[in-house]
Design a protein around this motif. Structure first.
Motif, PDB file in Angstrom:
ATOM      1  N   LYS A   1      12.782   7.640  -0.685  1.00  0.00           N
ATOM      2  CA  LYS A   1      12.879   6.773   0.791  1.00  0.00           C
ATOM      3  C   LYS A   1      11.521   6.407   1.309  1.00  0.00           C
ATOM      4  O   LYS A   1      10.307   7.150   1.108  1.00  0.00           O
ATOM      5  N   LEU A   2      11.537   4.912   1.568  1.00  0.00           N
ATOM      6  CA  LEU A   2      10.265   4.485   2.236  1.00  0.00           C
ATOM      7  C   LEU A   2      10.722   3.995   3.461  1.00  0.00           C
ATOM      8  O   LEU A   2      11.544   2.659   3.468  1.00  0.00           O
TER       9      LEU A   2
ATOM     10  N   ARG B   1       0.852  -1.151   0.002  1.00  0.00           N
ATOM     11  CA  ARG B   1      -0.131   0.011   0.084  1.00  0.00           C
ATOM     12  C   ARG B   1       0.844   1.287  -0.144  1.00  0.00           C
ATOM     13  O   ARG B   1       0.457   2.421  -0.736  1.00  0.00           O
ATOM     14  N   MET B   2       1.964   1.285   0.789  1.00  0.00           N
ATOM     15  CA  MET B   2       2.752   2.388   0.868  1.00  0.00           C
ATOM     16  C   MET B   2       3.613   2.650  -0.493  1.00  0.00           C
ATOM     17  O   MET B   2       3.650   3.775  -1.023  1.00  0.00           O
ATOM     18  N   SER B   3       3.885   1.543  -0.941  1.00  0.00           N
ATOM     19  CA  SER B   3       4.714   1.799  -2.453  1.00  0.00           C
ATOM     20  C   SER B   3       3.694   2.347  -3.613  1.00  0.00           C
ATOM     21  O   SER B   3       4.252   3.003  -4.320  1.00  0.00           O
TER      22      SER B   3
ATOM     23  N   ALA C   1      12.687  -1.020  -6.499  1.00  0.00           N
ATOM     24  CA  ALA C   1      14.068  -1.276  -6.434  1.00  0.00           C
ATOM     25  C   ALA C   1      15.080   0.175  -6.274  1.00  0.00           C
ATOM     26  O   ALA C   1      15.816   0.252  -5.425  1.00  0.00           O
ATOM     27  N   ARG C   2      14.479   1.424  -6.754  1.00  0.00           N
ATOM     28  CA  ARG C   2      15.141   2.571  -6.669  1.00  0.00           C
ATOM     29  C   ARG C   2      15.037   3.446  -5.371  1.00  0.00           C
ATOM     30  O   ARG C   2      15.612   4.095  -4.942  1.00  0.00           O
ATOM     31  N   VAL C   3      13.841   2.569  -4.711  1.00  0.00           N
ATOM     32  CA  VAL C   3      13.691   3.531  -3.489  1.00  0.00           C
ATOM     33  C   VAL C   3      14.309   3.049  -2.125  1.00  0.00           C
ATOM     34  O   VAL C   3      14.508   1.547  -2.132  1.00  0.00           O
ATOM     35  N   ARG C   4      14.998   3.851  -1.613  1.00  0.00           N
ATOM     36  CA  ARG C   4      15.747   3.286  -0.328  1.00  0.00           C
ATOM     37  C   ARG C   4      14.855   2.773   0.862  1.00  0.00           C
ATOM     38  O   ARG C   4      13.817   3.544   1.185  1.00  0.00           O
ATOM     39  N   LEU C   5      14.929   1.876   1.241  1.00  0.00           N
ATOM     40  CA  LEU C   5      14.245   1.147   2.287  1.00  0.00           C
ATOM     41  C   LEU C   5      14.756   1.301   3.707  1.00  0.00           C
ATOM     42  O   LEU C   5      16.211   1.203   3.803  1.00  0.00           O
TER      43      LEU C   5
END
Length: 429
Positions: free
Chosen positions: A246-247, A228-230, A280-284
């Protein structure tokens, strides 16, 4: 004989000495620890703490691991976190002060809280706190003004309630639409928060944040929140033509408190489930607290009385209670305990371990099989006592709070000293 780590004990916990045996923690017997430091006392295994930090760091080498300071925090723990390469979450000005006292670079601190005061935010801005997690429209306005006055651009994340049930106690569930935390995704408030942050030149949208609750032992809620957040992140990027780098999907991974509790997934399994849903490009980023601190610490108590009531049962009273562990009274948290200072061949007899406070609800462990010959002077050890117990400890009945003793390789040192009556009296005018 090693104790079973899945039952919440640190890896160094072992039973030694045969018939005159005792529990050893960090290579030190509990009788020696009690004689030197008194009881009640929290005994923290330093190597276990660092090993658990390493598990999270190894699970997410390309992301950020923020230790949830509310679980347990003191300056020495801050130094351990720094050495382990972890960042730190705080949620009050007091926790921020501890972070600074421990030498943590404020740029590696994330500041949470649903009602941060103007003074707390002003100090965070002045110190250069790396990120503020904004939790309300009022806070967006307040922080915008403070950042403008300071002549800086403050990095923020927006806390979103994704409408996910964590299947935990209602007091520690935080991801539903009725939560006091954050902006509801389903009600459209999160989308409005994105618009307002992007419209504020003094704020920089560094990412989105969610947290669905605590003591979670399955991956379903984590994975659903991540999806949901993505989706919300991608929708926000398309609507505004921006990149959200970032997430932060919070913490909440549970631990084993007693035999028979479900064994939670590993940090690697949690991260893998989150990664599947996050671009993949989002920093977790993740925020483990309990899963690091909880199993590192054993609480030691001395038995004071054993009371048998015909037709009712047995009460074993110890020298602590709800002032050093309020969680059973607050929301029914369940623990186990063992007689740790000696071996016993007596058959088990069910008992209720109670504290010393003037409350009928001052119960630490219910329906616990203890040796039938348990007696005054015995030491009881309660595992999985590292998270929230010292943090939530109080001076109810004017009882002083216990110390925290770090053990490692046969040595012990105080990292939080025992309170004294002078400490209590110093507050009064």
């Amino acid at each position: 004989m090693s104790l079973v780590i899945e039952n919440g004990w640190p890896r160094s916990a072992a039973w030694t000495g045969g018939e005159r045996g005792e529990l050893r923690l960090g290579g030190i017997g509990v009788r020696e620890l009690a004689a030197e430091f008194g009881t009640p006392v929290y005994v923290l295994d330093e190597e276990e703490f660092l090993a658990r930090c390493a598990l999270w760091r190894e699970a997410l080498p390309d992301g950020e691991v923020h230790y949830g300071g509310k679980a347990f925090l003191c300056p020495e723990v801050v130094r351990w976190l720094d050495s382990a390469g972890l960042c730190l979450d705080v949620c009050t000005g007091g926790e921020l002060a501890v972070a600074v006292a421990g030498g943590m670079d404020p740029a590696r601190v994330v500041f949470h809280g649903n009602n941060k005061s103007a003074a707390e935010l002003r100090r965070a801005v002045a110190l250069g706190v790396g990120c503020v997690v904004v939790d309300s429209f009022t806070e967006i306005e307040r922080l915008t003004t403070l950042a403008e006055e300071a002549g800086i651009r403050q990095r923020v994340m927006i806390r979103v309630t994704p409408g996910v049930s964590a299947h935990t106690h209602e007091f520690i569930a935080t991801g539903g639409d009725d939560s006091k935390f954050g902006f509801s995704l389903n009600a459209g408030l999160a989308a409005e928060a994105v618009r307002r942050v992007l419209a504020a030149p003094a704020l920089e949208l560094a990412g989105l944040h969610s947290h669905i609750g605590s003591q979670i032992t399955d991956l379903g809620g984590f994975a659903l929140a991540a999806r949901r957040m993505s989706a919300f992140l991608l929708d926000s990027e398309r609507e505004h033509g921006v990149t959200i780098p970032k997430l932060d999907l919070g913490g909440g991974l549970g631990i084993v408190h007693r035999p028979g509790d479900p064994v939670p997934p590993s940090p690697a399994e949690v991260v893998a489930a989150l990664r599947e849903a996050v671009p993949a490009r989002v920093r977790l980023a993740v925020e483990p607290g309990r899963s690091i601190a909880g199993p590192t610490t054993v609480a030691l108590y001395e038995v004071g009385t054993v009371k048998d009531i015909p037709g009712v049962g047995r009460y074993v009273s110890v020298d602590g209670g709800m002032s050093d562990n309020p969680r059973p009274a607050m929301y029914g948290a369940a623990y186990t305990a063992v007689v740790a200072s000696r071996a016993s061949q007596a058959p088990p007899r069910e008992a209720t371990v109670v504290g010393r406070h003037c409350e009928s609800g001052d119960v630490l462990v219910r329906d616990l099989p203890l040796p039938a010959d348990v007696r005054p002077g015995d030491l009881l050890a309660v595992p999985a006592s590292g998270a929230y117990q010292r943090s939530m400890a109080s001076n109810y009945n004017h009882v002083t709070r216990p110390p925290v003793i770090a053990v490692r390789d046969g040595s012990a040192r105080v990292i939080v000293r025992r309170e004294t009556e002078d400490d209590l009296l110093r507050l009064y005018t």
